[in-house]
Design a protein around this motif. Structure first.
Motif, PDB file in Angstrom:
ATOM      1  N   LEU A 263       0.801  -1.220   0.000  1.00 35.74           N
ATOM      2  CA  LEU A 263       0.000   0.000   0.000  1.00 35.74           C
ATOM      3  C   LEU A 263       0.844   1.286   0.000  1.00 35.74           C
ATOM      4  CD1 LEU A 263      -2.779   1.227  -0.109  1.00 35.74           C
ATOM      5  CD2 LEU A 263      -2.919   1.053   2.384  1.00 35.74           C
ATOM      6  N   PRO A 264       1.904   1.409   0.818  1.00 39.57           N
ATOM      7  CA  PRO A 264       2.709   2.638   0.738  1.00 39.57           C
ATOM      8  C   PRO A 264       3.288   2.870  -0.661  1.00 39.57           C
ATOM      9  CG  PRO A 264       3.213   1.437   2.744  1.00 39.57           C
ATOM     10  CD  PRO A 264       2.359   0.523   1.902  1.00 39.57           C
ATOM     11  N   LEU A 265       3.709   1.789  -1.326  1.00 41.55           N
ATOM     12  CA  LEU A 265       4.242   1.917  -2.678  1.00 41.55           C
ATOM     13  C   LEU A 265       3.140   2.234  -3.679  1.00 41.55           C
ATOM     14  CD1 LEU A 265       6.681   1.758  -4.539  1.00 41.55           C
ATOM     15  CD2 LEU A 265       6.395  -0.732  -4.621  1.00 41.55           C
ATOM     16  N   VAL A 266       1.939   1.679  -3.464  1.00 35.29           N
ATOM     17  CA  VAL A 266       0.786   1.997  -4.319  1.00 35.29           C
ATOM     18  C   VAL A 266       0.532   3.499  -4.308  1.00 35.29           C
ATOM     19  CG1 VAL A 266      -1.719   1.779  -4.558  1.00 35.29           C
ATOM     20  CG2 VAL A 266      -0.343  -0.250  -4.081  1.00 35.29           C
ATOM     21  N   LYS A 267       0.538   4.085  -3.119  1.00 38.60           N
ATOM     22  CA  LYS A 267       0.266   5.524  -2.999  1.00 38.60           C
ATOM     23  C   LYS A 267       1.273   6.345  -3.794  1.00 38.60           C
ATOM     24  CE  LYS A 267      -1.531   5.137   1.761  1.00 38.60           C
ATOM     25  NZ  LYS A 267      -1.350   5.648   3.137  1.00 38.60           N
ATOM     26  N   GLU A 268       2.552   6.039  -3.615  1.00 36.14           N
ATOM     27  CA  GLU A 268       3.592   6.804  -4.296  1.00 36.14           C
ATOM     28  C   GLU A 268       3.527   6.593  -5.802  1.00 36.14           C
ATOM     29  OE1 GLU A 268       5.233   9.048  -2.545  1.00 36.14           O
ATOM     30  OE2 GLU A 268       4.004   8.274  -0.909  1.00 36.14           O
ATOM     31  N   ALA A 269       3.180   5.366  -6.240  1.00 38.23           N
ATOM     32  CA  ALA A 269       3.069   5.085  -7.673  1.00 38.23           C
ATOM     33  C   ALA A 269       1.953   5.912  -8.295  1.00 38.23           C
ATOM     34  CB  ALA A 269       2.821   3.594  -7.894  1.00 38.23           C
ATOM     35  N   PHE A 270       0.797   5.938  -7.647  1.00 32.98           N
ATOM     36  CA  PHE A 270      -0.333   6.696  -8.187  1.00 32.98           C
ATOM     37  C   PHE A 270      -0.043   8.207  -8.180  1.00 32.98           C
ATOM     38  CE2 PHE A 270      -3.538   3.122  -7.497  1.00 32.98           C
ATOM     39  CZ  PHE A 270      -3.743   2.947  -8.853  1.00 32.98           C
ATOM     40  N   GLU A 411      10.163   1.375 -10.970  1.00 33.98           N
ATOM     41  CA  GLU A 411       9.286   0.704 -11.918  1.00 33.98           C
ATOM     42  C   GLU A 411       7.998   1.517 -12.114  1.00 33.98           C
ATOM     43  OE1 GLU A 411       8.123  -2.164 -14.670  1.00 33.98           O
ATOM     44  OE2 GLU A 411      10.073  -1.703 -13.767  1.00 33.98           O
ATOM     45  N   ALA A 412       7.498   2.100 -11.033  1.00 38.24           N
ATOM     46  CA  ALA A 412       6.324   2.965 -11.160  1.00 38.24           C
ATOM     47  C   ALA A 412       6.634   4.157 -12.061  1.00 38.24           C
ATOM     48  CB  ALA A 412       5.878   3.451  -9.777  1.00 38.24           C
ATOM     49  N   GLN A 413       7.836   4.697 -11.935  1.00 42.78           N
ATOM     50  CA  GLN A 413       8.261   5.802 -12.802  1.00 42.78           C
ATOM     51  C   GLN A 413       8.273   5.359 -14.263  1.00 42.78           C
ATOM     52  OE1 GLN A 413       9.258   8.887 -11.910  1.00 42.78           O
ATOM     53  NE2 GLN A 413      10.614   9.659 -13.509  1.00 42.78           N
ATOM     54  N   LYS A 414       8.737   4.155 -14.514  1.00 41.34           N
ATOM     55  CA  LYS A 414       8.781   3.625 -15.882  1.00 41.34           C
ATOM     56  C   LYS A 414       7.368   3.503 -16.458  1.00 41.34           C
ATOM     57  CE  LYS A 414      10.653  -0.315 -18.531  1.00 41.34           C
ATOM     58  NZ  LYS A 414       9.471  -0.758 -19.257  1.00 41.34           N
ATOM     59  N   VAL A 415       6.452   2.946 -15.666  1.00 40.27           N
ATOM     60  CA  VAL A 415       5.094   2.675 -16.148  1.00 40.27           C
ATOM     61  C   VAL A 415       4.290   3.959 -16.319  1.00 40.27           C
ATOM     62  CG1 VAL A 415       2.894   1.590 -15.543  1.00 40.27           C
ATOM     63  CG2 VAL A 415       5.037   0.345 -15.183  1.00 40.27           C
ATOM     64  N   VAL A 417       5.397   7.370 -16.049  1.00 39.25           N
ATOM     65  CA  VAL A 417       6.030   8.596 -16.546  1.00 39.25           C
ATOM     66  C   VAL A 417       6.656   8.357 -17.918  1.00 39.25           C
ATOM     67  CG1 VAL A 417       7.726  10.408 -16.091  1.00 39.25           C
ATOM     68  CG2 VAL A 417       6.427   9.418 -14.201  1.00 39.25           C
ATOM     69  N   HIS A 418       7.647   7.459 -17.973  1.00 37.58           N
ATOM     70  CA  HIS A 418       8.332   7.220 -19.241  1.00 37.58           C
ATOM     71  C   HIS A 418       7.420   6.581 -20.282  1.00 37.58           C
ATOM     72  CE1 HIS A 418      11.864   8.459 -17.202  1.00 37.58           C
ATOM     73  NE2 HIS A 418      11.969   7.381 -16.456  1.00 37.58           N
ATOM     74  N   GLU A 419       6.465   5.755 -19.843  1.00 38.25           N
ATOM     75  CA  GLU A 419       5.581   5.060 -20.787  1.00 38.25           C
ATOM     76  C   GLU A 419       4.133   5.495 -20.597  1.00 38.25           C
ATOM     77  OE1 GLU A 419       6.352   1.005 -19.852  1.00 38.25           O
ATOM     78  OE2 GLU A 419       8.394   1.047 -20.596  1.00 38.25           O
ATOM     79  N   PHE A 420       3.949   6.748 -20.233  1.00 41.03           N
ATOM     80  CA  PHE A 420       2.619   7.260 -19.881  1.00 41.03           C
ATOM     81  C   PHE A 420       1.585   6.990 -20.978  1.00 41.03           C
ATOM     82  CE2 PHE A 420      -0.323  11.000 -20.020  1.00 41.03           C
ATOM     83  CZ  PHE A 420      -1.051  10.686 -18.888  1.00 41.03           C
ATOM     84  N   GLY A 421       1.904   7.367 -22.224  1.00 38.27           N
ATOM     85  CA  GLY A 421       0.943   7.188 -23.309  1.00 38.27           C
ATOM     86  C   GLY A 421       0.638   5.735 -23.578  1.00 38.27           C
ATOM     87  N   GLY A 422       1.691   4.904 -23.646  1.00 35.59           N
ATOM     88  CA  GLY A 422       1.495   3.491 -23.931  1.00 35.59           C
ATOM     89  C   GLY A 422       0.731   2.774 -22.843  1.00 35.59           C
ATOM     90  N   THR A 423       0.926   3.196 -21.595  1.00 34.33           N
ATOM     91  CA  THR A 423       0.254   2.551 -20.481  1.00 34.33           C
ATOM     92  C   THR A 423      -1.243   2.832 -20.486  1.00 34.33           C
ATOM     93  OG1 THR A 423       2.254   2.688 -19.121  1.00 34.33           O
ATOM     94  CG2 THR A 423       0.178   2.384 -17.959  1.00 34.33           C
ATOM     95  N   LEU A 424      -1.629   4.019 -20.899  1.00 31.91           N
ATOM     96  CA  LEU A 424      -3.022   4.433 -20.724  1.00 31.91           C
ATOM     97  C   LEU A 424      -3.827   4.601 -22.009  1.00 31.91           C
ATOM     98  CD1 LEU A 424      -2.737   7.111 -17.886  1.00 31.91           C
ATOM     99  CD2 LEU A 424      -3.324   4.701 -17.689  1.00 31.91           C
TER     100      LEU A 424
END
Length: 616
Positions: A263-270, A411-415, A417-424
């Protein structure tokens, strides 16, 4: 005179004591020793206190402390170290990888400032279940994978599969290796290892949103065989031109999420994702434990403080009614549906659903029904020990979304930020590939990976059959190992020639090794489009192929070693490292350099396993 002298001495000592006790701000970067890759999410604490912080996506930290204090630096899978604060207020630290299994972690609690880039937390130690290979405390679940075999090109010239942009297996394998554990074979989905990396394929130029790029050369691990490389490139849409997003964060806050890497990592990822949103985007937050509820109604994307504050207030406890949470999240997404926009539920969980609708089959039925509404489902996996990869992968596959495993903030940064368009943002859905091999040049073939994505040949034309999605800028890579005509191989079982299947004049005259057909749908359509590309063998030596070809081959070979595949031939870790190092190409984020480190770590752990087995 003496009185003045003693007063002066006292004043100097007092000033010195004040200087020593006055708080100072210490900054620096925490990175990995050797590769110098920044470690996002590493913890920095003042020794013998509960005051600490975590590094941001670039490995940077800032902490208020006193001169003389000792700072403790730690990160899961690395050896902790400490530094004393002196006159230099910039302290950079390089952590060494630790091959010992994790026994204890810190559970992060507390509340951070809504807009802080780096936050300070209070910490409590908490025992973490051991993840031993005997599985005594390990309840993680993975689907069994039976590797694809070689097929006779004369008798079975067609092969069909759904593309896969999921990358969860790579970060999950990385997590295990960093904890000193050699991954079990079913954890290793080779296509997800290969597709973790971006490849610089040229952008589509024609009417289709996806372009196909191919190469054929020699197989580096099976002498005499060839390797066919198929690269798909989705068109990249500039962020400013991306359609508006209607997002629902669906967060598992059950008791099993109460660990530092959950959960702490979930918060920072979001929060990283929230920083990418625009005023025309919207976010709602739904949570579920014993029951499901709305924490934040649909809110404009530029209200970052409000959204982050809602995330900060989340806490874990209770059982896990995942099915009810999914239903509520879809309901809110449909109520705020943006026509022509990106409507998506993003689930963050360890997948350990145990109340109400909780079986893999029941959850699949819910998602298959809800995807008809035009709302996509992306899945983010967190944690260890009780992780249910099988359920998470199924939800993403059936929900027209993608699947990532978040093992750290980097990894959250990768998903996000770096791959923002592809992810969403999806540019092509239900993407299927069908290959036809020419028996004149191909005796046998095998698709490496994609075992969970194989389709019946007749399903290629069935628009009702679900397949994979490609997002803005996404790349997808597939590798086929080929037994050339005239080459004998033990991989291909002997079968008598068919009596009536004779080569036609057209196939005998063709110089095409194979033909690739690609079928896809536009995001807002249910009718597929088709195009095809013929492939010829230009007889390019392996070392003269592109960096894309060689690096993908190195990752695939590593996957064969991790799975201890019967098709690994003469594959070795040394060869994987050599090929990868010569194909690093542009690596601005250090992902390929990290791959080389993981290969070396896997090699070390594999040797330990072999020694342990011999001793037993």
């Amino acid at each position: 005179m003496k009185t003045k002298f003693f007063c002066l001495i006292f004043s100097v000592l007092a000033l010195y004591a004040c200087a020593q006790s006055a708080p100072v701000t210490v900054t620096g970067i925490v990175s990995e020793a050797g590769t110098k890759v920044p470690l996002a999410g590493a913890t920095v604490f003042i020794k013998n206190t509960k005051t600490g912080t975590i590094t941001d996506a670039q490995g940077r930290y800032a902490i208020r402390a006193k001169t003389g204090d000792k700072l403790l630096f730690s990160f899961i899978g690395y050896q902790a170290t400490e530094r004393k604060i002196g006159t230099d207020l910039v302290i950079n630290v390089a952590l060494k990888a630790d091959n010992q299994p994790l026994q204890e972690v810190a559970v992060v609690t507390g509340r951070a400032a809504p807009n802080a880039k780096m936050q300070t937390f209070a910490v409590q130690p908490a025992a973490m279940p051991s993840l031993m290979h005997d599985g005594q405390f390990n309840t993680e679940e993975y689907k069994a994978l039976n590797e694809n075999i070689f097929h006779d090109a004369k008798k079975n010239p067609l092969t069909t599969f759904s593309i896969d942009v999921d990358r969860a297996a790579y970060s999950n394998v990385r997590r295990m290796l960093n904890l000193g554990q050699f991954p079990q074979r079913d954890v290793v989905r080779i296509e997800e290892l290969v597709n973790y990396f971006d490849y610089d394929y040229p952008q589509p130029k024609g009417e289709h949103p996806v372009a196909i790029h191919t190469e054929i050369s020699d197989s580096p691990w099976n002498k005499g065989l060839k390797l066919a490389h198929i690269g798909l490139q989705a068109k990249t849409i500039p962020t400013a031109h991306l359609p508006a997003s209607n997002l629902v964060f669906l967060v598992d806050v059950s008791g099993s999420m109460n660990w530092v890497n959950k959960l702490p990592l979930v918060k920072e990822a979001f929060k990283l994702l929230v920083d990418q949103l625009r005023p025309n985007d919207r976010v709602a937050i739904v949570v579920y434990a014993g029951a499901a509820g709305t924490v934040l109604p649909s809110t404009p994307g530029n209200q970052t403080a409000t959204i982050k504050d809602a995330l900060d207030k989340l806490s874990a406890g209770g059982s896990t009614a995942g099915g009810e949470g999914i239903k509520l999240a879809y309901k809110i997404a449909q109520e705020n549906f943006i026509k022509g926009g990106n409507n998506r539920v993003i689930l963050a969980s360890d997948g350990d659903f145990n109340v109400g609708v909780s079986s893999e089959g029941e959850l699949q039925q819910i998602v298959e029904e809800k995807r008809k509404s035009g709302v996509y489902l992306s899945v983010l996996g967190f944690g260890m020990g009780n992780y249910k990869d099988n359920k998470m992968e199924t939800l993403a596959d059936k929900g027209n979304g993608n699947y990532a495993y978040i093992d750290n903030l980097q990894e959250a940064q990768k998903v996000f930020v770096h791959e923002f368009g592809g992810t969403l943002f999806t540019v092509a859905k239900d993407v299927k590939l069908q290959l036809e091999f020419n028996p004149k040049f191909v005796k046998g073939y095998r698709l490496i990976g994609y075992e969970n994505r194989m389709l019946k040949n007749e399903e290629f034309h069935d628009d009702k059959k679900d397949a994979g999605e490609m997002g803005s800028g996404h790349t997808v890579t597939a590798l086929y190992e080929i037994i050339p005509a005239g080459v004998e191989s033990a991989y291909l079982a002997k079968v008598d020639d068919l009596k009536y299947q004779k080569p036609t004049e057209a196939t005998s005259a063709s110089d095409e090794v194979l033909t690739i057909k690609l079928r896809y749908k536009q995001p807002d359509s249910e009718i597929s489009r088709l195009f095809e590309v013929p492939v010829r063998d230009t007889h390019t030596p392996f070392m003269r192929t592109s960096d894309n070809f060689r690096f993908a081959a190195a990752v695939a070979e590593w996957g064969l070693l991790l799975r201890k595949s019967e098709f690994k031939g003469s594959a070795t870790y040394e060869q994987v490292i050599q090929i990868a190092q010569n194909a690093l190409a542009k690596d601005p984020e250090g992902y390929r350099a990290e791959f080389v480190r993981l290969v070396k770590l896997a090699q070390s752990l594999d040797k330990k396993d072999i020694v342990a087995q011999k001793e037993e």
